[in-house]
Scaffold this active site. Structure first.
Site, mmCIF file in Angstrom:
data_model
loop_
_atom_site.group_PDB
_atom_site.id
_atom_site.type_symbol
_atom_site.label_atom_id
_atom_site.label_comp_id
_atom_site.label_asym_id
_atom_site.label_seq_id
_atom_site.Cartn_x
_atom_site.Cartn_y
_atom_site.Cartn_z
ATOM 1 N N GLU B 14 -1.006 7.295 -16.722
ATOM 2 C CA GLU B 14 -0.625 6.607 -15.498
ATOM 3 C C GLU B 14 -1.059 7.505 -14.355
ATOM 4 O O GLU B 14 -0.744 8.691 -14.349
ATOM 5 C CB GLU B 14 0.886 6.389 -15.458
ATOM 6 C CG GLU B 14 1.354 5.439 -14.373
ATOM 7 C CD GLU B 14 1.162 5.997 -12.984
ATOM 8 O OE1 GLU B 14 0.786 5.242 -12.086
ATOM 9 O OE2 GLU B 14 1.352 7.203 -12.799
ATOM 10 N N CYS B 61 6.513 4.456 -10.377
ATOM 11 C CA CYS B 61 5.765 4.290 -11.621
ATOM 12 C C CYS B 61 6.084 2.986 -12.318
ATOM 13 O O CYS B 61 7.243 2.667 -12.536
ATOM 14 C CB CYS B 61 6.063 5.437 -12.573
ATOM 15 S SG CYS B 61 5.078 5.298 -14.068
ATOM 16 N N CYS B 64 6.775 4.090 -16.610
ATOM 17 C CA CYS B 64 8.195 4.423 -16.823
ATOM 18 C C CYS B 64 8.980 3.607 -15.800
ATOM 19 O O CYS B 64 9.647 4.142 -14.924
ATOM 20 C CB CYS B 64 8.464 5.916 -16.705
ATOM 21 S SG CYS B 64 7.306 6.850 -15.711
ATOM 22 N N HIS B 68 12.878 5.612 -12.620
ATOM 23 C CA HIS B 68 13.154 5.969 -11.228
ATOM 24 C C HIS B 68 14.158 5.014 -10.595
ATOM 25 O O HIS B 68 14.765 5.328 -9.574
ATOM 26 C CB HIS B 68 11.862 6.021 -10.416
ATOM 27 C CG HIS B 68 11.008 7.198 -10.749
ATOM 28 N ND1 HIS B 68 11.294 8.456 -10.302
ATOM 29 C CD2 HIS B 68 9.905 7.312 -11.523
ATOM 30 C CE1 HIS B 68 10.384 9.303 -10.766
ATOM 31 N NE2 HIS B 68 9.536 8.628 -11.519
ATOM 32 N N ARG B 457 9.238 11.085 -20.230
ATOM 33 C CA ARG B 457 8.320 12.204 -19.990
ATOM 34 C C ARG B 457 9.034 13.507 -19.633
ATOM 35 O O ARG B 457 8.377 14.520 -19.471
ATOM 36 C CB ARG B 457 7.309 11.809 -18.915
ATOM 37 C CG ARG B 457 6.319 10.805 -19.459
ATOM 38 C CD ARG B 457 5.567 10.032 -18.414
ATOM 39 N NE ARG B 457 4.782 9.006 -19.056
ATOM 40 C CZ ARG B 457 5.238 7.810 -19.449
ATOM 41 N NH1 ARG B 457 6.510 7.490 -19.245
ATOM 42 N NH2 ARG B 457 4.466 6.943 -20.054
ATOM 43 N N SER B 480 6.315 14.929 -14.635
ATOM 44 C CA SER B 480 4.898 15.275 -14.685
ATOM 45 C C SER B 480 4.549 16.379 -13.697
ATOM 46 O O SER B 480 3.518 17.030 -13.838
ATOM 47 C CB SER B 480 4.024 14.036 -14.484
ATOM 48 O OG SER B 480 4.116 13.221 -15.632
ATOM 49 N N CYS B 524 1.936 11.158 -16.342
ATOM 50 C CA CYS B 524 2.346 9.989 -15.569
ATOM 51 C C CYS B 524 2.419 10.522 -14.150
ATOM 52 O O CYS B 524 3.363 11.202 -13.774
ATOM 53 C CB CYS B 524 3.691 9.522 -16.084
ATOM 54 S SG CYS B 524 4.090 7.847 -15.670
ATOM 55 N N CYS B 527 4.091 9.433 -9.631
ATOM 56 C CA CYS B 527 5.370 9.850 -9.071
ATOM 57 C C CYS B 527 5.353 11.310 -8.648
ATOM 58 O O CYS B 527 6.279 11.799 -8.027
ATOM 59 C CB CYS B 527 6.473 9.634 -10.088
ATOM 60 S SG CYS B 527 6.151 10.477 -11.635
#
Lengths: 315, 545
Positions: B14, B61, B64, B68, B457, B480, B524, B527
């Site tokens: 992502e 995102c 995922c 969030h 993640r 990430s 990812c 974010c």
């Protein structure tokens, strides 16, 4: 191609005639076509040369490609292996780095004016576009290079259609929708499928329309397909009668909420939002926001992050 | 002689990521991870209604897609001082559990597998042998006709000359070690998983309206009170059961089977320190009731799990595109974006470099599993010991690319099994007549809150400052950024940079080995980049030098 031949071909691929017709009817219905068109839809979906598609992801969250992955009519594997040729998509393609870049440019070179370009994400334009770079090029450079060479550009999601979340105030990166970012440089047709994200079925139906009739579907003034964005959420809402009766939810989790009353007073933006969520629903018809007791936030309308918020304040 | 390789874009992730490595003697000597997109979500949040925050942060995102959202409502719940009803906690856990099941299946098959599986080689497979092999590795066994059909389908696809998403893959690369039959099994399951993930995502729609971007959360609880009925619970349970069958009969056997051919990757791609905030509250008490515990591990000493103190978190900017070089706690950070040029000897990423007690920390499935293992969590211990035994590898093999990928599969099963308990508790509550899903609250004029989560993640924290009932400041420190951030002021490489060092690269023009380790972190990125100045709330004019 005769219908029987189509079915024989499909069965070879392990797709049952019943499943495939079910899908074709669903797409026809989404597009507002007569049932007699279903065999034509089937034919369009089984052409020997699959149309090349490149998918450009800019300032985005990958919710739009993910939404397409949830399609069940057709299943996503059928779409990718038998219906279209997805020659570039950072989200799913096997190749990375230079090999990925090469795949993109090979398709553009091989099919000039003949590939479909799908764009998700807004384009950062502030400071010459440094807020979004891929392989050393800014996103605006990439869009300028690829989009004018496409047969048509499908803006999927509110970001590429209208700017979306990155363009919400104060728009720190100067994010713009594809049309505004490219201006007159964009000479090829544009269709917008807004939503945050949009329902995958509306992208599939747009591609089918294209395969079937060789043209984009009929659009409204904002370039949205009328088959999906012709009516408001409010006009198609199963809770509409509660609105007419003055039966409203005023607190989440309340008795009225459990009874499925109208969410207008909690901030529902359904009356100002054009989309087909209430009709086709999401994830194989499982639910949609109002059914889950949450007000519509107007996610397919231009500038909804600013114009429709605060989201829990009634219109 | 050392040679530089740049992989940009890294696909099957992502977001937008660039990896540069220096290769000498067939191995990575040095590595730099760059995030190349900046959106500025936190600036956009300023001055808005705190109740709306989760809808914005969710758009960090779409992969995922739930995390969030949940992190934000928890953070604002905390700020306004509301304890959500038990049913809301259970629904939130069930939706988070479904997120893990969906995310990890998609990661293994659609984002990671093509680094290990040679699609083209599957055309050489004997479907009968493939079916016999499937009988050995999976409780569900194999069906020869299905393997024949898949082989025919792939052949037709390849013969069409339009390779689409499989075009330009590193097919035939000597680093691919699977026999054709295992490749065929994996390709079949790649296609099966494409369908399974769409059905698994329906779990989100049942109590969350839709996927991606669920829409049934609110500060104070959940909105789906009308869906708390036998029909919907049964629908959820059916989808859960179908997914768990896939996890137990397909995903985990595949990971074990593929890992058996890549045991050398149990010595490649490891890191040193690990951090988990922990996840899945089993009661209103946190962190005591968390299914996966909170903790920090240094220098791989998993027998010595340390408690977590969020005051020890600092974000460094010396090697990122921001002004200055001060390292600050997120609650008091300052950020002044300043793009220069991508220079790996100087500044090279939009991500900051988070450090815990000055150290880079790996977060995610491996961190969670190691910390749970170190704290003696019985289901984790059983799963890990079982895997090590099946693969006949020592415990040290966990600190690797292979260990990271295996940990992801193991926790999928552990979380999936816990979900059954939460469904049972929900039913018990409803039986007793408890249908409460929402707790009303007053929005305070001034408040601050934090939401700590552990998401597919890794460790995810949201921080909010409420001023005059509006968002004064909002901060995300995301997994990430921990894993894929650049070097810090002390010049310590981030986890992915550390993990890449020593990775073999057989052919610098086709660096599939680099993708293996990078993808094992499940990057990812969208974010990961954000900007805020809680001191002045100033929105900076971005400078390009």
């Amino acid at each position: 191609m005769k219908q029987e031949k189509v079915f024989a071909q499909l069965e070879q691929k392990g797709v049952s005639r019943r499943d495939f017709l079910k899908f074709c009817s669903f797409v026809s219905a989404t597009m507002g076509l007569a049932p007699s068109m279903t065999p034509k839809v089937a034919e369009a979906l089984t052409a020997p040369q699959r149309p090349p598609v490149v998918w450009l992801s800019f300032s985005e969250c990958t919710g739009c490609p993910e939404s397409l992955l949830r399609t069940t009519y057709p299943w996503i594997d059928e779409l990718l292996l038998e219906i279209i040729s997805l020659d570039y998509s950072e989200t799913v393609m096997a190749a990375s780095g230079q090999a990925a870049e090469d795949a993109l440019h090979a398709t553009v070179k091989k099919h000039p004016g003949k590939f479909i370009c799908v764009v998700d994400g807004a384009i950062p334009t502030a400071e010459n576009g440094v807020y979004g770079m891929i392989n050393g090029k800014t996103m605006i450079e990439i869009a300028k290079e690829i989009c004018p060479k496409a047969l048509a550009n499908i803006c999927i999601g509110t970001c590429s259609s209208f700017g979306g979340v990155a363009a919400a105030k104060p728009n720190p990166t100067g994010a713009k929708d594809l049309e505004s970012a490219l201006g007159p440089a964009l000479t090829t047709p544009v269709v917008k499928i807004p939503g945050c994200p949009p329902n995958g079925i509306n992208l599939v139906a747009t591609i089918v329309n294209f395969l079937l009739f060789g043209k984009l579907p009929d659009l409204d003034a904002k370039k949205r397909p009328l088959f999906a964005y012709g009516k408001t959420i409010h006009d198609t809402c199963p809770r509409r009668s509660h609105y007419e009766m003055g039966e409203f939810v005023t607190e989440f989790g309340s008795k009225e909420a459990a009874l499925g009353y109208c969410l207008f007073q909690l901030g529902c933006k359904g009356p100002e939002t054009y989309n087909n969520c209430a009709i086709v629903k999401w994830n194989d018809g499982t639910s949609w926001p109002v059914q889950a007791g949450h007000p519509c936030i107007g996610c397919s309308e231009p500038d909804f992050w600013d114009k429709m918020s605060p989201f829990y304040k009634s219109l | 002689m050392a040679q530089r390789i740049v992989v940009d874009p890294i696909t099957r992730i992502e977001g937008h990521l660039r990896i540069e490595v220096e290769v000498g003697d067939g191995k990575v000597k040095n590595a730099w991870s760059s995030s190349t997109l900046f959106r500025g979500l936190e600036i956009i949040l300023q001055g808005r209604d705190p109740r709306d925050a989760w809808l914005f942060t969710q758009r960090a995102c779409g992969v995922c897609t739930y995390v969030h959202a949940l992190a934000s409502v928890r953070c604002v719940d905390n700020a306004v001082g509301v304890t959500v009803p038990d049913n809301a906690r259970l629904i939130r856990n069930l939706l988070m559990g479904a997120q893990f099941l969906h995310d990890h299946i998609v990661h293994f098959y659609h984002l990671h597998a093509l680094d290990w599986v040679d699609v083209v080689s599957s055309l050489k497979a004997d479907p009968k042998k493939a079916a016999a092999l499937a009988d050995q590795v999976s409780p569900a066994g194999g069906n020869v006709n299905e393997f024949k059909a898949v082989k025919a389908r792939v052949k037709k696809f390849v013969d069409s000359g339009q390779l689409g998403l499989f075009n330009n893959g590193y097919w035939g690369h000597p680093a691919y070690k699977l026999p054709p039959e295992v490749n065929l099994i994996a390709v079949k399951h790649y296609l099966d998983a494409l369908r399974q993930q769409a059905r698994t995502a329906r779990m989100h729609a049942v109590f969350g309206a839709k996927n991606p971007h669920l829409q049934s959360l609110v500060v104070g609880g959940v909105t789906c009170v009308a869906d708390l009925n036998a029909d919907r619970i049964a629908e959820f349970k059916y989808l859960w059961k179908e997914t768990m069958d896939f996890v137990n009969n397909v995903y985990i056997p595949d990971v074990v089977a593929v890992a058996g051919f890549y045991k050398d990757w149990g010595k490649i791609g490891g890191t040193t320190n690990f951090l988990a905030y922990g996840e899945f509250p089993q009661s209103a008490k946190e962190p005591e009731s968390l299914l996966f515990p909170r903790g920090a591990v240094f220098k791989r000493k998993i027998s010595n799990v340390q408690p977590v103190d969020i005051n020890l978190i600092e974000e460094h900017v010396k090697r990122s595109w921001y002004e200055g070089d001060k390292a600050l706690n997120p609650a008091a950070g300052e950020t002044k974006p300043k793009y220069e040029s991508l220079d790996v000897n100087n500044r090279y990423s939009w991500m900051k470099a988070p450090r815990y007690n000055g150290e880079p920390m790996e977060v995610g499935p491996l961190a969670r599993v190691l910390i749970a293992y170190g704290k003696g969590h019985a289901p984790t211990k059983k799963a890990v010991d079982g895997l090590l035994k099946a693969l006949k590898v020592p415990q040290e093999a966990l600190f690797s690319t292979l260990g990271r990928t295996a940990a992801r599969a193991l926790e999928t099963k552990i979380i999936g099994e816990a979900m059954e308990g939460w469904m049972g508790q929900l039913v018990e509550n409803l039986k007793k007549g408890d249908t409460k899903t929402y707790q009303p609250y007053e929005m305070p004029a001034q408040a601050s809150g934090v939401g700590l989560n552990d998401v597919p993640r890794g460790a995810l924290g949201h921080w909010i400052e409420i001023k005059d009932q509006k968002i004064g400041n909002y901060q995300l420190v995301v997994p990430s950024t921990w894993n894929l951030g650049p070097r810090c002021a002390g010049d310590k490489p981030g986890p992915v940079e550390e993990a890449l060092m020593g990775t073999p690269v057989a052919d610098p023009k086709r660096p599939v080995e680099i993708l293996r380790t990078v993808h094992s972190f499940d990057p990812c990125i969208a974010c990961g980049v954000h900007v805020i100045d809680p001191q002045t709330n100033e929105v900076y004019k971005f400078k390009v030098v």
